[in-house]
Write a protein that holds these residues in place. Structure first.
Motif: not given
Length: 223
Positions: A85, A89, A107, A111-112, A114-117, A151-152
């Motif tokens: 984490f 990036a 993750v 919340e994390e 959701r931010r796996t772009g 969510e992912s």
């Protein structure tokens, strides 16, 4: 499907001989991927070990990931990297690895997740209590895993305190794969441990309810 169904994370002990013995045995038991996470090893020793593991997991027949070290992954011919984490990036790793490289991220919360772009998959956990996270991260539970899956934008691989029964439950909760350290490294027979974990996970996948989303874990692509 690019995410691993059964991933072994190395234990970080730096004991290269023991590590290779365990990985070889687990490979015979159906291990599909290994994440090389050995911060105690110097660069050359890490590279040499990665090359030997590459022979055990040749391209197209298994997956080799190197923890954080894109340079070692590239030099050794590994499939890609697993990023913590606090690492850089996933999109930056993708630039270095190229389109064919595999990028996983770790993750620890919905919340994390959701931010796996930019990643191909995410390892989520700990799902259950595990000594490696005791006093650091509380277990997220199966409900946390289900929410992370929902969510992912990428497939979720479950980790933390797994045994065959829990591996089956993670599959039913929507996980696209499972990862472990202690369940295989501490087993008297690593090959049998890998075999039992993978069989339980596959059994759980069979009983998974189809998702209404065709691109979601549990939907047609992952059935």
């Amino acid at each position: 499907m690019r995410e691993p169904s059964l991933l072994l994370v190395t234990d970080g002990s730096g004991d290269v001989r023991r590590l290779e013995e365990v990985v070889r045995a687990a490979r015979r038991g159906g291990l599909s991927a290994v994440q090389l996470r050995e911060p105690r090893l110097r660069d050359r020793a890490l590279f040499d070990l990665a090359r030997r593991l590459r022979d055990l997991f040749p391209p197209g027949e298994g997956t080799l990931l190197v923890n954080d070290r894109v340079d070692v992954a590239l030099a050794s011919g590994a499939d890609g990297v697993q990023l913590g984490f606090r690492s850089f990036a996933a999109a930056s790793a993708r630039l270095l690895l190229g389109r064919g490289g595999l990028v996983g991220v770790s993750v620890h919360s919905v919340e994390e997740a959701r931010r796996t772009g930019g990643a191909d998959f995410a390892i989520f956990g700990p799902v259950f209590a595990t000594p490696s996270k005791e006093g650091i991260l509380p277990p997220r539970g199966l409900e946390g895993l289900r929410r992370a899956v929902e969510e992912s934008a990428v497939p979720i691989v479950a980790i933390g305190g797994l045994d065959p029964d829990r591996a089956r439950a993670c599959a039913r909760a929507g996980a696209a794969g499972i990862a472990c350290i202690r369940a295989i490294f501490s087993a008297a027979d690593p090959g049998e441990a890998a075999r039992s974990l993978r069989a339980a996970f596959e059994k759980g996948r069979e009983g998974r309810r189809p998702s209404s989303r065709p691109d979601a874990p549990g939907g047609p692509e992952y059935a």
